[in-house]
Design a protein around this motif. Structure first.
Motif, short mmCIF file in Angstrom:
data_model
loop_
_atom_site.label_atom_id
_atom_site.label_comp_id
_atom_site.label_asym_id
_atom_site.label_seq_id
_atom_site.Cartn_x
_atom_site.Cartn_y
_atom_site.Cartn_z
N GLY A 174 0.82 -1.21 0.00
CA GLY A 174 0.00 0.00 0.00
C GLY A 174 0.85 1.25 0.00
O GLY A 174 0.52 2.25 -0.67
N ILE A 175 1.95 1.22 0.75
CA ILE A 175 2.87 2.36 0.76
C ILE A 175 3.46 2.56 -0.63
O ILE A 175 3.49 3.67 -1.17
CB ILE A 175 3.97 2.16 1.81
CG1 ILE A 175 3.37 2.11 3.22
CG2 ILE A 175 5.01 3.26 1.71
CD1 ILE A 175 4.33 1.66 4.29
N THR A 176 3.92 1.47 -1.23
CA THR A 176 4.51 1.54 -2.57
C THR A 176 3.53 2.15 -3.56
O THR A 176 3.89 3.00 -4.39
CB THR A 176 4.95 0.15 -3.04
OG1 THR A 176 5.86 -0.41 -2.07
CG2 THR A 176 5.63 0.20 -4.39
N ALA A 177 2.26 1.72 -3.48
CA ALA A 177 1.25 2.20 -4.43
C ALA A 177 1.02 3.70 -4.31
O ALA A 177 0.70 4.36 -5.31
CB ALA A 177 -0.06 1.44 -4.21
N GLU A 178 1.15 4.25 -3.10
CA GLU A 178 0.81 5.65 -2.89
C GLU A 178 2.03 6.56 -2.79
O GLU A 178 1.88 7.77 -2.60
CB GLU A 178 -0.04 5.80 -1.62
CG GLU A 178 -1.32 4.97 -1.61
CD GLU A 178 -2.33 5.38 -2.69
OE1 GLU A 178 -2.08 6.38 -3.40
OE2 GLU A 178 -3.35 4.71 -2.82
N LEU A 179 3.24 6.03 -2.92
CA LEU A 179 4.42 6.89 -2.87
C LEU A 179 4.37 8.03 -3.90
O LEU A 179 4.85 9.14 -3.60
CB LEU A 179 5.69 6.06 -3.07
CG LEU A 179 6.23 5.32 -1.83
CD1 LEU A 179 7.45 4.48 -2.22
CD2 LEU A 179 6.58 6.28 -0.71
N PRO A 180 3.81 7.83 -5.10
CA PRO A 180 3.73 8.97 -6.02
C PRO A 180 2.95 10.15 -5.45
O PRO A 180 3.26 11.31 -5.75
CB PRO A 180 3.04 8.38 -7.25
CG PRO A 180 3.42 6.93 -7.23
CD PRO A 180 3.41 6.57 -5.77
N ARG A 181 1.93 9.87 -4.63
CA ARG A 181 1.18 10.97 -4.00
C ARG A 181 2.05 11.72 -3.01
O ARG A 181 1.90 12.94 -2.84
CB ARG A 181 -0.06 10.41 -3.29
CG ARG A 181 -1.36 10.57 -4.06
CD ARG A 181 -1.31 10.01 -5.46
NE ARG A 181 -1.15 8.55 -5.43
CZ ARG A 181 -0.81 7.82 -6.48
NH1 ARG A 181 -0.55 8.38 -7.64
NH2 ARG A 181 -0.70 6.51 -6.38
N LEU A 182 2.97 11.03 -2.35
CA LEU A 182 3.89 11.72 -1.44
C LEU A 182 4.91 12.53 -2.22
O LEU A 182 5.26 13.64 -1.83
CB LEU A 182 4.58 10.71 -0.53
CG LEU A 182 3.68 9.89 0.39
CD1 LEU A 182 4.52 9.10 1.40
CD2 LEU A 182 2.66 10.76 1.12
N ALA A 183 5.38 11.99 -3.34
CA ALA A 183 6.33 12.73 -4.15
C ALA A 183 5.72 14.03 -4.66
O ALA A 183 6.43 15.04 -4.83
CB ALA A 183 6.80 11.86 -5.33
N GLU A 184 4.41 14.05 -4.87
CA GLU A 184 3.73 15.27 -5.31
C GLU A 184 3.82 16.39 -4.27
O GLU A 184 3.65 17.57 -4.61
CB GLU A 184 2.26 14.98 -5.60
CG GLU A 184 2.02 14.10 -6.82
CD GLU A 184 0.58 13.65 -6.93
OE1 GLU A 184 -0.24 14.05 -6.08
OE2 GLU A 184 0.27 12.89 -7.88
N LEU A 185 4.07 16.02 -3.02
CA LEU A 185 4.19 17.02 -1.96
C LEU A 185 5.55 17.72 -1.97
O LEU A 185 5.76 18.66 -1.20
CB LEU A 185 3.99 16.36 -0.59
CG LEU A 185 2.57 15.92 -0.23
CD1 LEU A 185 2.59 15.15 1.09
CD2 LEU A 185 1.64 17.12 -0.13
#
Length: 596
Positions: free
Chosen positions: A64-75
């Motif tokens: 789940g973390i891997t799947a959403e890392l792009p959303r964190l990179a957007e920050l």
């Protein structure tokens, strides 16, 4: 690079028409010229069990973390700090480790960890992992061996076993108390069935403390460091870094269990915290990290009192960073904030270390809830329940935005806790039967514990469990408000908390504020406001109940826009323009120091 980064680059701002604003400045901190990515980094804490559930069991996982890392990179963050994911009975949400070199099946496998690392690398994110060296799980093979071995054996010497006091050893060896409530000692039954020795646990009874006077403990943790460094991590956040070594003889202590100062018991005298031998441990760890290159870091969770002692942990040959808990606990008290900021920068500059700033983490009530009270929140680290006075969520989010914007204007590193970019409140309506923090059980419910700040995140408002997972119910219930605060909902709204965070972080990087300077602008430092200059950016916070007149300058960003005001980034403010109650603004201005 975003439009904001171009619009507000130093070159673009150089020619705007703003005359000099005179006023006394009090310099505190010069711009940072030393190398090291961490010195100005924004690091985002992921609490794995509450981040994203991809396998449908109600608990977050590495996939789940891997799947959403792009959303964190957007920050536009620099790194992710990952709370414990090791094998564990989960008596304390993974801070009771049974195997430091494996992933708990609850979260996945080592292959899943490697996949997560590969995705983080692709996105340009560094990964820092939690290390828990003060204690382990009572299910750890080393502790099970200690229970099976006799008193005085090498196996027992891995931990802190002592004979009890009293005629038959029926009393604990000393009066130390657990952080989670009750005595810090538990008596074992020996292999022959007789009542036996006692072992020390500064936390839950399922978390025996290691004996760091034993060289074998050092060797084991040096092995653990290398295991994860070899897998590519960029460093370690060291849990309760101040507690590993205990004073010789384990003397009595009449002060607070957490070692903070109280009447007659200054924190620097606590025999279970801040002992001198700790620093040799971290010097050795620093040498190990240096073998892997200059960019691997150690961050201390070192709750030391008074604040200037924090500098002892970040001397050039020890830790790279230490958490700034006094800032977290200063709230919105402008006098405390100024004192902590000045004292932190002064003390850490003396050892050429950067300060860090933080407002929320997995151990305290989220600041969007803490700031939702007209006065002091009823609790801080021990949760808020339905029988407590309830916060005003809208007020809390507005103040949280202002506090975050003020913090992100400070020079140094910053830590964000997952979900704060959404303005999430604490989970308050958690049934007793669902609570899992050991503090709740050990105090008979007198302390609610930290479950409220650990509620699973909302990702997509229209989906089951607000997109956290599409299977079983989350391990803790989500508040009803979470669906409206979900990431996809906020991403679609230009005025959302999430998009404010994106603008703050983008502008912070574009202006290099983390590497900047700090001087107090005295004319706007009052009983209800606080202002400092970072480079040519004035950061102004209004905590008063009335609007505050802003100085002239280009408005870079406001934490909220008053209805009808019509301000936007890039607008000029002029004499008479107002900063609302509970609002922060970043202004590009030129100040002529009348004292200089």
């Amino acid at each position: 690079m975003s439009v904001d980064s171009v619009l507000f680059s130093p070159a673009a701002l150089a020619g705007f028409p703003a005359g000099p604003l005179t006023g006394p400045l009090t310099p505190v901190h010069a711009a940072d010229q030393l190398p090291g990515w961490w010195r100005s980094a924004v690091i985002y804490q992921v609490y794995p069990r509450s981040f994203r559930d991809l396998d449908g069991d109600g608990i977050g996982d590495l996939a789940g973390i891997t799947a959403e890392l792009p959303r964190l990179a957007e920050l536009d963050i620099d790194a992710v700090w990952l709370s414990p994911f090791y094998r564990s009975p989960q008596r304390d949400a993974g801070y009771d480790v049974s195997d430091y070199c494996d992933v708990d099946p609850l979260f996945g496998t080592l292959d899943d960890f490697d996949a997560m690392m590969a995705e983080a690398t692709r996105l340009g994110l560094r990964m820092i992992v939690d290390l828990v060296p003060n204690h382990c799980s009572d299910q750890h093979p080393a502790f099970q061996a200690a229970l099976a071995a006799p008193a005085g054996s090498p196996e027992r010497d891995m931990f802190i076993f002592r004979d009890g006091r009293g005629t038959f050893g029926e009393e604990p060896p000393n009066n130390w108390q657990s952080h989670f409530g009750g005595p810090a000692w538990t008596r074992i039954t020996e292999p022959d069935g007789a009542p036996g020795q006692w072992y020390l646990h500064l936390f839950d009874s399922s978390q025996p403390d290691f004996n760091w006077d034993n060289r074998a403990v050092h060797d084991e943790f040096e092995r653990v460091l290398r295991f994860w460094l070899d897998r590519g991590v960029s460093g370690f956040r060291v849990d309760v870094a101040h507690a590993l070594v205990k004073a010789p003889g384990l003397p009595e202590w009449g002060g607070r269990a957490d070692g903070n100062s109280c009447d007659g018991f200054p924190g620097h005298d606590a025999p279970m915290f801040g002992q001198p031998a700790l620093h040799d441990i971290y010097r050795q760890w620093r040498r190990i990290l240096a073998e892997y290159g200059p960019d691997r870091i150690l961050c201390a969770e070192a709750n030391v009192d008074p604040l200037p002692r924090l500098a002892d942990w970040v001397r050039p040959d020890e830790m790279h960073q230490a958490f700034n808990f006094p800032y977290l606990h200063a709230g919105l008290d402008v006098h405390r904030m100024r004192h902590v900021i000045t004292e932190s920068l002064t003390a850490l500059d003396a050892v050429a270390a950067p300060s860090t700033w933080v407002l929320s983490n997995h151990d305290v009530v989220r600041h969007a809830t803490r700031f939702g009270y007209s006065g002091q929140a009823p609790r801080d680290g021990d949760g808020i329940g339905t029988s407590d006075p309830q916060p005003d969520e809208e007020l809390g989010r507005s103040r949280a935005a202002a506090a975050s914007m003020f913090m992100l204007g400070l020079p140094g590193g910053a830590y964000l806790y997952q979900g704060e970019e959404l303005g999430l409140p604490d989970g308050i309506d958690i049934p007793d039967a669902r609570r899992q923090d050991p503090t709740f059980a050990r105090t008979g419910g007198a302390r609610l514990g930290r479950d409220g700040c650990r509620v699973p995140l909302p990702w997509r408002g229209g989906e089951l469990h607000a997109g956290f997972g599409d299977g079983q119910d989350p391990w803790l219930p989500q508040p009803e408000s979470f669906a409206g605060l979900a990431r996809d909902v906020q991403a679609a709204s230009p005025s959302s908390h999430l998009n404010l965070y994106k603008r703050m972080l983008d502008l912070r990087r574009g202006l290099d504020m983390g590497r900047g300077s700090l001087s107090w602008y005295e004319d706007l430092c009052t009983n209800t406001s606080l202002a400092f200059l970072n480079g040519t950016t004035l950061v102004l916070l209004n905590t008063g109940s009335e609007p505050l007149e802003m100085p002239a300058g280009r408005v870079l960003l406001r934490s909220s826009t008053p209805p009808g005001a019509g301000y936007a980034a890039g607008d000029m403010s002029s004499a008479g323009d107002q900063l609302s109650s509970g609002e922060t603004v970043w202004l590009e201005i030129y100040i002529e120091d009348t004292e200089g």
